[in-house]
Design a protein around this motif. Structure first.
Motif, PDB file in Angstrom:
ATOM      1  N   VAL A 444       0.847  -1.202   0.000  1.00 21.50           N
ATOM      2  CA  VAL A 444       0.000   0.000   0.000  1.00 21.50           C
ATOM      3  C   VAL A 444       0.880   1.249   0.000  1.00 21.50           C
ATOM      4  CG1 VAL A 444      -1.931   1.196   1.093  1.00 21.50           C
ATOM      5  CG2 VAL A 444      -1.731  -1.295   1.305  1.00 21.50           C
ATOM      6  N   PRO A 445       1.239   1.802  -1.171  1.00 21.26           N
ATOM      7  CA  PRO A 445       1.969   3.081  -1.205  1.00 21.26           C
ATOM      8  C   PRO A 445       1.082   4.212  -0.686  1.00 21.26           C
ATOM      9  CG  PRO A 445       1.996   1.956  -3.348  1.00 21.26           C
ATOM     10  CD  PRO A 445       0.990   1.265  -2.507  1.00 21.26           C
ATOM     11  N   HIS A 446       1.703   5.206  -0.056  1.00 23.12           N
ATOM     12  CA  HIS A 446       0.932   6.313   0.516  1.00 23.12           C
ATOM     13  C   HIS A 446       0.580   7.360  -0.535  1.00 23.12           C
ATOM     14  CE1 HIS A 446       4.464   8.923   0.382  1.00 23.12           C
ATOM     15  NE2 HIS A 446       5.169   8.018   1.037  1.00 23.12           N
ATOM     16  N   GLY A 447      -0.304   8.287  -0.164  1.00 26.02           N
ATOM     17  CA  GLY A 447      -0.651   9.406  -1.033  1.00 26.02           C
ATOM     18  C   GLY A 447       0.376  10.507  -0.931  1.00 26.02           C
ATOM     19  N   GLY A 448       0.114  11.590  -1.624  1.00 28.42           N
ATOM     20  CA  GLY A 448       1.040  12.729  -1.565  1.00 28.42           C
ATOM     21  C   GLY A 448       1.280  13.346  -2.941  1.00 28.42           C
ATOM     22  N   PRO A 449       2.465  13.045  -3.551  1.00 26.77           N
ATOM     23  CA  PRO A 449       3.475  12.071  -3.125  1.00 26.77           C
ATOM     24  C   PRO A 449       4.300  12.511  -1.927  1.00 26.77           C
ATOM     25  CG  PRO A 449       4.249  13.216  -5.068  1.00 26.77           C
ATOM     26  CD  PRO A 449       2.842  13.690  -4.846  1.00 26.77           C
ATOM     27  N   GLN A 450       4.293  13.838  -1.616  1.00 29.39           N
ATOM     28  CA  GLN A 450       5.039  14.282  -0.442  1.00 29.39           C
ATOM     29  C   GLN A 450       4.270  13.858   0.808  1.00 29.39           C
ATOM     30  OE1 GLN A 450       4.925  16.229  -3.235  1.00 29.39           O
ATOM     31  NE2 GLN A 450       7.106  16.133  -3.661  1.00 29.39           N
ATOM     32  N   GLY A 451       4.721  12.823   1.452  1.00 28.01           N
ATOM     33  CA  GLY A 451       4.071  12.268   2.624  1.00 28.01           C
ATOM     34  C   GLY A 451       4.879  11.091   3.120  1.00 28.01           C
ATOM     35  N   SER A 452       4.375  10.446   4.174  1.00 31.53           N
ATOM     36  CA  SER A 452       5.084   9.313   4.752  1.00 31.53           C
ATOM     37  C   SER A 452       4.112   8.475   5.561  1.00 31.53           C
ATOM     38  CB  SER A 452       6.219   9.807   5.660  1.00 31.53           C
ATOM     39  OG  SER A 452       6.799   8.750   6.397  1.00 31.53           O
ATOM     40  N   TRP A 453       4.382   7.187   5.636  1.00 28.43           N
ATOM     41  CA  TRP A 453       3.669   6.332   6.576  1.00 28.43           C
ATOM     42  C   TRP A 453       4.306   6.538   7.951  1.00 28.43           C
ATOM     43  CZ3 TRP A 453      -0.865   4.478   5.658  1.00 28.43           C
ATOM     44  CH2 TRP A 453      -1.241   4.067   4.387  1.00 28.43           C
ATOM     45  N   SER A 454       3.854   7.560   8.674  1.00 31.41           N
ATOM     46  CA  SER A 454       4.432   7.869   9.973  1.00 31.41           C
ATOM     47  C   SER A 454       3.397   7.923  11.087  1.00 31.41           C
ATOM     48  CB  SER A 454       5.173   9.213   9.920  1.00 31.41           C
ATOM     49  OG  SER A 454       4.291  10.267   9.556  1.00 31.41           O
ATOM     50  N   ALA A 455       2.127   7.997  10.748  1.00 28.35           N
ATOM     51  CA  ALA A 455       1.084   8.203  11.756  1.00 28.35           C
ATOM     52  C   ALA A 455      -0.102   7.284  11.482  1.00 28.35           C
ATOM     53  CB  ALA A 455       0.625   9.663  11.749  1.00 28.35           C
ATOM     54  N   TRP A 456      -0.962   7.195  12.464  1.00 33.64           N
ATOM     55  CA  TRP A 456      -2.211   6.438  12.344  1.00 33.64           C
ATOM     56  C   TRP A 456      -3.093   7.061  11.276  1.00 33.64           C
ATOM     57  CZ3 TRP A 456      -4.221   2.046  14.564  1.00 33.64           C
ATOM     58  CH2 TRP A 456      -5.609   1.849  14.471  1.00 33.64           C
ATOM     59  N   THR A 457      -3.805   6.245  10.522  1.00 36.44           N
ATOM     60  CA  THR A 457      -4.776   6.731   9.537  1.00 36.44           C
ATOM     61  C   THR A 457      -6.095   5.998   9.753  1.00 36.44           C
ATOM     62  OG1 THR A 457      -4.146   5.085   7.876  1.00 36.44           O
ATOM     63  CG2 THR A 457      -2.980   7.187   7.822  1.00 36.44           C
ATOM     64  N   TRP A 458      -7.187   6.654   9.398  1.00 36.16           N
ATOM     65  CA  TRP A 458      -8.505   6.026   9.508  1.00 36.16           C
ATOM     66  C   TRP A 458      -8.919   5.394   8.190  1.00 36.16           C
ATOM     67  CZ3 TRP A 458     -10.013   5.445  14.319  1.00 36.16           C
ATOM     68  CH2 TRP A 458      -9.541   6.334  15.286  1.00 36.16           C
ATOM     69  N   SER A 459      -8.516   5.983   7.090  1.00 32.51           N
ATOM     70  CA  SER A 459      -8.766   5.400   5.774  1.00 32.51           C
ATOM     71  C   SER A 459      -7.490   4.712   5.306  1.00 32.51           C
ATOM     72  CB  SER A 459      -9.170   6.501   4.790  1.00 32.51           C
ATOM     73  OG  SER A 459      -9.467   5.961   3.523  1.00 32.51           O
ATOM     74  N   TRP A 460      -7.621   3.570   4.695  1.00 33.69           N
ATOM     75  CA  TRP A 460      -6.480   2.760   4.273  1.00 33.69           C
ATOM     76  C   TRP A 460      -5.570   2.440   5.460  1.00 33.69           C
ATOM     77  CZ3 TRP A 460      -6.688  -0.107   0.233  1.00 33.69           C
ATOM     78  CH2 TRP A 460      -7.541   0.266  -0.822  1.00 33.69           C
ATOM     79  N   ASN A 461      -6.240   2.110   6.553  1.00 34.35           N
ATOM     80  CA  ASN A 461      -5.549   1.627   7.740  1.00 34.35           C
ATOM     81  C   ASN A 461      -5.158   0.159   7.514  1.00 34.35           C
ATOM     82  OD1 ASN A 461      -5.600   0.219  10.513  1.00 34.35           O
ATOM     83  ND2 ASN A 461      -5.625   2.377  11.087  1.00 34.35           N
ATOM     84  N   PRO A 462      -3.952  -0.249   7.918  1.00 32.48           N
ATOM     85  CA  PRO A 462      -3.530  -1.625   7.620  1.00 32.48           C
ATOM     86  C   PRO A 462      -4.216  -2.691   8.455  1.00 32.48           C
ATOM     87  CG  PRO A 462      -1.855  -0.503   8.922  1.00 32.48           C
ATOM     88  CD  PRO A 462      -2.870   0.544   8.543  1.00 32.48           C
ATOM     89  N   TRP A 463      -4.810  -2.317   9.604  1.00 34.00           N
ATOM     90  CA  TRP A 463      -5.227  -3.352  10.549  1.00 34.00           C
ATOM     91  C   TRP A 463      -6.505  -4.093  10.183  1.00 34.00           C
ATOM     92  CZ3 TRP A 463      -1.183  -4.877  12.794  1.00 34.00           C
ATOM     93  CH2 TRP A 463      -0.143  -3.986  13.017  1.00 34.00           C
ATOM     94  N   PRO A 464      -7.458  -3.526   9.450  1.00 33.77           N
ATOM     95  CA  PRO A 464      -8.551  -4.375   8.955  1.00 33.77           C
ATOM     96  C   PRO A 464      -8.047  -5.500   8.049  1.00 33.77           C
ATOM     97  CG  PRO A 464      -9.191  -2.076   8.830  1.00 33.77           C
ATOM     98  CD  PRO A 464      -7.733  -2.090   9.181  1.00 33.77           C
ATOM     99  N   PHE A 465      -6.972  -5.235   7.304  1.00 29.62           N
ATOM    100  CA  PHE A 465      -6.411  -6.258   6.428  1.00 29.62           C
ATOM    101  C   PHE A 465      -5.663  -7.310   7.247  1.00 29.62           C
ATOM    102  CE2 PHE A 465      -6.808  -2.315   4.081  1.00 29.62           C
ATOM    103  CZ  PHE A 465      -7.505  -2.716   2.947  1.00 29.62           C
ATOM    104  N   ALA A 466      -4.920  -6.862   8.264  1.00 29.74           N
ATOM    105  CA  ALA A 466      -4.224  -7.814   9.127  1.00 29.74           C
ATOM    106  C   ALA A 466      -5.219  -8.695   9.879  1.00 29.74           C
ATOM    107  CB  ALA A 466      -3.320  -7.063  10.104  1.00 29.74           C
ATOM    108  N   ALA A 467      -6.359  -8.107  10.293  1.00 22.73           N
ATOM    109  CA  ALA A 467      -7.381  -8.890  10.983  1.00 22.73           C
ATOM    110  C   ALA A 467      -7.953  -9.976  10.082  1.00 22.73           C
ATOM    111  CB  ALA A 467      -8.497  -7.966  11.482  1.00 22.73           C
ATOM    112  N   ARG A 468      -7.879  -9.769   8.783  1.00 23.50           N
ATOM    113  CA  ARG A 468      -8.370 -10.748   7.811  1.00 23.50           C
ATOM    114  C   ARG A 468      -7.280 -11.753   7.438  1.00 23.50           C
ATOM    115  NH1 ARG A 468     -13.406  -9.236   5.435  1.00 23.50           N
ATOM    116  NH2 ARG A 468     -13.686 -10.256   3.432  1.00 23.50           N
TER     117      ARG A 468
END
Length: 672
Positions: A444-468
């Motif tokens: 899952v690449p992040h948006g931006g492109p100037q940005g980073s996976w550094s904080a919690w997100t509510w949309s495109w959060n990884p944990w619903p996928f990990a729960a599956r």
């Protein structure tokens, strides 16, 4: 194969828990340091939208959080004035003493002193959109709009009423921009109004159709605001400093090719600190720093000349003590967003080693900080920390909401790019992963492109996928923030080049683990991540499925239609005379190479990446007989906001991945 088991019917899916979780969004501290107020979004009784509310957080961490006495659901944007009175915006009705009815003021500015009743202190036809306070005086500045031809609120109200009676909502544009995110701009223009205790509101000037930022000097004598860039100079805005009593301009500050944001006066009122952004162009990369303007001379000083990362996106917090030039700021750094302290001599010290911080507040004595802290695996929580100690762990305070335990663990992946640059990514692993039970992988690449996976997100959060049962790779490729200016240089002008190759390098590094299954992979992304998903679909067939949410497909058509037309044209060039970057980076030119099944997600009111991008992609894939589904949200914007739509996003994406990656039967969501 891993057996993917649905949760029992009486156990909520993780995406349902995610959608209903209270969201802490902002934090403010009283002038005496005794009260800490958090803005919290909670889901309404019908489960259809989020409603803001104000909560008391104990600065000592001893007492439980509670709803602010005298506040009501829907109050938002809190701030304390110099006397300690809590101010906020709200669309609530003004109470009628008879109890029979109330007056609707629109979004107005309210004051709540102690435990009494809230009273409106400013309102405006069409509502107030933002406000700020003077730290040492009873002066407030707020942003509210005026229609063309209106110099004050009364004339504006008459013109609004005339348009409403005539059922006219047309707009005549004489400059650009015309849109921003999901909003049509105009015909009214945001203005800066100053409200003092000794008189009515003073109009200090227009901010441009896109609006701007506002700050007040501590003594309330000066107001500063930004006037938005226009089509004539799309990369340059203006900082206006005006007399708060009369609205007369004292000074304007500007630099060609730069924009200033997040204004703040020093405690002695002699300087104005701003975030300065030089946006990417065809020949130069992005650069962000903090600067200070001397208000007597207009001289501009770069406060972070040697700082290789960016003080971005948060607002710098200045020492409340006159004569003390200490300030604190946040900025991405290798998958985190630490707090940094800048001393008067220019020395920069990192105060936190892990986590992502936002909404900084400094105690009145300058010795303590309060902030919101999140991580990839923890939603925002209120914390307290020392204002000077390097690389500390903060003290967590009691915060509204508790998501409970996550279904997995978090680790890192490292790789070397083809140009030798060191790369890293977060990797979320499901709880039951092992060598004997290797997990399928979603990239899952992040948006931006100037940005980073550094904080919690509510949309495109990884944990619903990990729960599956999926592992989720969160790569930071070229153009990501937090890796120094070199990360911008190596990606400049090649949206689909170096960033794509970095994503693939990190994917290969992750799949070298023996607890991941290299035969069952997918790639999904939103915004710029959606563009990389489209780009990937034309470059490789290694993934079993690809999900593109709000992604660019035809770059030439995109740059003519996006709300940031001038910005992207600077980066990509004029397609009539500079075709190189369009030909090299536009996925639609290689549509015939796509064979991977795709799910397209897009919204009807997305003005950043207009829906025509999704329609063209959908039509191309149908024409080429590529398996494709299109999840369309007519009333959403660039990001998904409604709780039920967020649930549907996760459910549809997960079912699509289960079908193509795990060979399970396709399950169409019931509400679709």
């Amino acid at each position: 194969m891993i057996a993917m088991v649905d949760a029992p019917s009486d156990v909520p899916a993780f995406q349902d828990l995610l959608a209903t979780q209270p969201r802490v969004t902002d934090l403010v501290l009283a002038p005496d340091g005794t009260r800490l107020i958090a803005s919290v979004q909670t889901i309404n009784a019908e489960g259809t939208r989020y409603v803001s509310g104000l909560w008391e957080v104990d600065p000592s961490g001893e007492r439980e959080t509670r709803f602010v006495v005298g506040s009501v659901p829907g109050d938002f944007a809190p701030a304390f004035d110099a006397s300690g009175t809590l101010l906020f915006l709200s669309g609530r009705e003004k109470a009628d003493p008879t109890g029979t009815s109330g007056d609707t003021l629109g979004t107005a500015l309210w004051a709540l002193a102690g435990r009494g009743e809230a009273e409106p202190i400013a309102h405006h036809p069409g509502g107030i959109s933002a406000f700020t306070v003077a730290k040492g005086a009873s002066t407030v500045a707020y942003t509210a709009a005026l229609l063309p031809g209106a110099a004050d609120a009364e004339t504006h109200a008459e013109l609004r009423q005339a348009r409403q009676h005539a059922m006219v909502n047309a707009v005549l544009y004489e400059a650009s921009p015309t849109r921003a995110w999901g909003n049509d701009l105009g015909p009214d223009e945001p203005h800066t109004f100053v409200l003092r205790s000794d008189g009515g509101a003073v109009n200090a000037g227009g901010q441009g159709l896109a609006g701007g930022d506002v700050a007040l000097s501590p003594d309330g004598s000066l107001v500063a605001y930004t006037r938005a860039a226009t089509g004539r100079a799309p990369d340059t805005n203006v900082v206006v400093v005006a007399d708060a009593a009369t609205g007369a301009e004292r000074r304007t500050l500007s630099r060609p090719g730069n924009q200033y944001h997040r204004l703040a006066f020093t405690a002695d009122g002699t300087r104005l600190v701003c975030q300065r952004q030089r946006e990417e162009t065809y020949d130069t990369e992005w650069r962000v720093t903090l600067v200070a303007f001397d208000l007597a001379s207009g001289e501009e000083t770069d406060l972070l000349p040697e700082f290789d990362n960016w003080p971005w996106p948060g607002r710098a917090v200045l020492s409340p003590i006159p004569g003390d030039d200490t300030l604190w700021f946040t900025g991405d750094e290798r998958g985190h967003c630490p707090i940094f302290r800048r001393d008067a001599d220019g020395t920069v010290t990192r105060l936190t080693a892990s986590g992502a911080y936002a909404s900084l507040c400094v105690a009145p004595d300058g010795f303590a900080l309060y902030a919101l802290r999140s991580t990839i695996d923890s939603p925002p929580r209120v914390v307290r920390l020392d204002a000077t100690t390097a690389d500390q762990q903060p003290t967590a305070l009691k915060t509204p909401g508790d998501l409970g335990s996550l279904h997995g663990t978090l680790t890192e992946v490292h790789a070397e790019a083809d140009d030798g640059f060191p790369l890293r990514a977060w990797l979320a692993l499901p709880a039951d992963v092992s060598v004997e039970r290797p997990a399928p992988l979603i990239v899952v690449p992040h948006g931006g492109p100037q940005g980073s996976w550094s904080a919690w997100t509510w949309s495109w959060n990884p944990w619903p996928f990990a729960a599956r049962g999926y592992a989720v790779l969160l790569p930071d490729p070229a153009l990501s923030t937090g890796y120094g200016q070199r990360m911008q240089e190596r990606g400049r002008g090649q949206y689909g080049g170096q960033p794509y190759r970095d994503v693939i390098a990190l994917t290969d590094a992750a799949l070298a683990r023996d607890d991941l299954d290299p035969t069952r992979t997918a790639l999904a992304g939103w915004s710029y991540g959606g563009y990389l998903a489209n780009r990937t679909a034309t470059r490789t067939d290694r993934f079993k499925a690809i999900v593109s949410h709000a992604g660019m497909w035809n770059l030439e058509a995109f740059q003519t239609d996006t709300d940031l037309h001038a910005y992207f044209r600077k980066i990509l060039g004029d397609p009539r005379t500079q075709r190189e970057r369009y030909d090299a980076n536009s996925p639609h030119l290689d549509a015939a190479k796509v064979t991977t099944p795709m799910l397209i997600v897009h919204s009807g009111k997305d003005y950043r990446t207009p829906v025509g991008q999704a329609l063209e992609l959908h039509n191309d894939l149908h024409r080429l007989d590529v398996p494709v589904k299109f999840l369309y949200f007519p009333d959403e914007r660039h990001a998904i906001g409604a709780p039920n739509h967020l649930r549907l996003l996760y459910e549809t994406v997960l079912n699509f991945l289960d079908h193509h990656v795990l060979d399970q039967p396709w399950k169409r969501p019931t509400l679709l």
